[in-house]
Write a protein that holds these residues in place. Sequence first.
Motif, PDB file in Angstrom:
ATOM      1  N   UNK A 277     -25.914 -18.604  59.206  1.00 27.13           N
ATOM      2  CA  UNK A 277     -24.762 -18.009  59.852  1.00 27.13           C
ATOM      3  C   UNK A 277     -24.028 -19.004  60.453  1.00 27.13           C
ATOM      4  N   UNK A 278     -22.725 -18.884  60.313  1.00 28.45           N
ATOM      5  CA  UNK A 278     -21.987 -19.818  61.001  1.00 28.45           C
ATOM      6  C   UNK A 278     -21.812 -21.147  60.431  1.00 28.45           C
ATOM      7  N   UNK A 279     -22.342 -21.329  59.353  1.00 31.55           N
ATOM      8  CA  UNK A 279     -22.518 -22.589  58.860  1.00 31.55           C
ATOM      9  C   UNK A 279     -21.078 -22.996  58.150  1.00 31.55           C
ATOM     10  N   UNK A 280     -21.110 -24.639  58.229  1.00 28.39           N
ATOM     11  CA  UNK A 280     -19.775 -25.140  57.766  1.00 28.39           C
ATOM     12  C   UNK A 280     -20.235 -25.520  56.429  1.00 28.39           C
ATOM     13  N   UNK A 281     -19.940 -24.877  55.202  1.00 28.03           N
ATOM     14  CA  UNK A 281     -20.369 -25.051  53.749  1.00 28.03           C
ATOM     15  C   UNK A 281     -19.045 -25.077  53.139  1.00 28.03           C
ATOM     16  N   UNK A 282     -17.842 -25.493  53.531  1.00 26.50           N
ATOM     17  CA  UNK A 282     -16.884 -25.740  52.796  1.00 26.50           C
ATOM     18  C   UNK A 282     -17.228 -26.759  51.681  1.00 26.50           C
ATOM     19  N   UNK A 283     -16.659 -26.449  50.401  1.00 28.63           N
ATOM     20  CA  UNK A 283     -16.793 -27.311  49.249  1.00 28.63           C
ATOM     21  C   UNK A 283     -18.178 -27.503  48.887  1.00 28.63           C
ATOM     22  N   UNK A 284     -19.269 -26.610  49.323  1.00 33.61           N
ATOM     23  CA  UNK A 284     -20.611 -26.837  48.945  1.00 33.61           C
ATOM     24  C   UNK A 284     -20.929 -26.730  47.793  1.00 33.61           C
ATOM     25  N   UNK A 285     -21.988 -27.188  47.181  1.00 34.87           N
ATOM     26  CA  UNK A 285     -22.366 -27.071  45.641  1.00 34.87           C
ATOM     27  C   UNK A 285     -23.548 -26.129  45.667  1.00 34.87           C
ATOM     28  N   UNK A 286     -23.441 -24.895  45.321  1.00 35.31           N
ATOM     29  CA  UNK A 286     -24.494 -24.159  45.447  1.00 35.31           C
ATOM     30  C   UNK A 286     -24.695 -23.155  43.943  1.00 35.31           C
ATOM     31  N   UNK A 287     -24.506 -24.035  42.923  1.00 30.63           N
ATOM     32  CA  UNK A 287     -24.407 -23.529  41.582  1.00 30.63           C
ATOM     33  C   UNK A 287     -25.815 -22.965  41.213  1.00 30.63           C
ATOM     34  N   UNK A 288     -26.218 -22.125  40.707  1.00 27.50           N
ATOM     35  CA  UNK A 288     -27.393 -21.572  40.272  1.00 27.50           C
ATOM     36  C   UNK A 288     -28.739 -21.582  41.263  1.00 27.50           C
ATOM     37  N   UNK A 289     -27.955 -21.545  42.792  1.00 24.93           N
ATOM     38  CA  UNK A 289     -29.007 -21.452  43.937  1.00 24.93           C
ATOM     39  C   UNK A 289     -29.553 -20.150  43.998  1.00 24.93           C
ATOM     40  N   UNK A 290     -30.744 -19.896  44.530  1.00 28.73           N
ATOM     41  CA  UNK A 290     -31.270 -18.764  44.765  1.00 28.73           C
ATOM     42  C   UNK A 290     -31.233 -18.378  46.328  1.00 28.73           C
ATOM     43  N   UNK A 291     -30.365 -17.593  46.387  1.00 29.15           N
ATOM     44  CA  UNK A 291     -30.083 -17.427  47.826  1.00 29.15           C
ATOM     45  C   UNK A 291     -30.101 -15.839  48.413  1.00 29.15           C
ATOM     46  N   UNK A 292     -31.312 -15.391  47.626  1.00 27.44           N
ATOM     47  CA  UNK A 292     -31.755 -13.916  47.932  1.00 27.44           C
ATOM     48  C   UNK A 292     -32.131 -13.640  49.214  1.00 27.44           C
ATOM     49  N   UNK A 293     -31.230 -12.599  49.900  1.00 26.44           N
ATOM     50  CA  UNK A 293     -31.616 -12.284  51.261  1.00 26.44           C
ATOM     51  C   UNK A 293     -31.021 -13.583  52.163  1.00 26.44           C
ATOM     52  N   UNK A 294     -30.380 -14.423  51.663  1.00 26.90           N
ATOM     53  CA  UNK A 294     -29.826 -15.415  52.741  1.00 26.90           C
ATOM     54  C   UNK A 294     -28.775 -14.828  53.677  1.00 26.90           C
TER      55      UNK A 294
END
Length: 370
Positions: A277-294
């Motif tokens: 929450x409120x994280x700075x993830x601009x230009x983050x690389x999250x390809x193929x990441x498992x973010x279930x219920x994140x």
Amino acid sequence: MLTSIWQAVRRAVRPFAAAVVTALLGVVLLSGWLDAVDWPASGGWVRAHLPALAFFAVAFAFAVQGIGRVVRADRPARSRPVGLSWWVVVLAAAIVVVAVTGATEWLLAEADHATDRGAARVDAIKTGLGVGAGTAGIFALLLAVRRQIHQEHTAADTVLDATEKRVTELYTKAADQLGSGNAAVRLAGLYALARLADNHADQAETVLNVICAYLRMPHGRLSPEVSDRHESELQEAQVRLTAQRILGDRLQRFSQNPTWGGQVDLTGAHVAGIDLDFAGLSYARLDGATLIRASLQYADLSSASLVEADLSHAKLTRADLEDADLTDANLAHADLQGADLTDAKLTRADFTGARLPDGMEFRNGLVVRT
């Protein structure tokens, strides 16, 4: 060839100029030109115009400094004092000689008008030598100040080297702990890295990359419902949850002390349930990441790459997804209320059951505006 000649000429100009000036001073002293100077009258004129002369001297000093900066514009800057140049010593000696000679000549001329001419001339010579000693003392004082500055620079460099060495040792030790087979040691390594990044902002990006790399390493899909797993797997799950909490705490954009920065790379990482929450993830690389219920509420995901990411049941309330790439992403049952999807790439993204922002609906596999 021409460059080498030009550099040699430039190196020879200053010594040659110093030699010419010194020779001219010797010629002046030998020629007796100073004897023709009316020193009493000159001294009176100087005293009468002393304020104006002081301003001219300051202006001349600034002009010399400006010329020096122009000449040295193409040279690398010096971060600390270097060895004393020989021409400085020659110039100081010449100034002392001129001061002694000028003061003595003037005082001897004054002594000629005294009643006891012999005693007055002796006193004049003593005073002239005293002026020379005082002038030399000024240069000695400047040299002492320069030596003190050099010692302070040396002490600062020593402290910096010691700090860098200690930081390197702490980082190496913490990184080694992450490779331990003992889960408790790995936990200690994570906390040590986090503390290192908190105390040394220049190490924050490196620590961020190390923790992200640790989370990207392959591992079993862990779930609390499974009862027949090995103790080591349960322990590894706790280590990874700790790494996720560290990232969530340190990447908050609105933290009072934001010290962590850099591009987050969790490509292919299994970080189900992570709280960002409120994280700075601009230009983050999250390809193929498992973010279930994140939980990514109010997170800045602008221009982030989420190709084939699994965001099912994720909370993306009021998240900034402007220009984000969600191609082939799974957002089934995700909460996107209030999220900014301006110019986001949504090709083949699955929004089945998702709660989309007002004015948007998911129909026949496409997101449409209503």
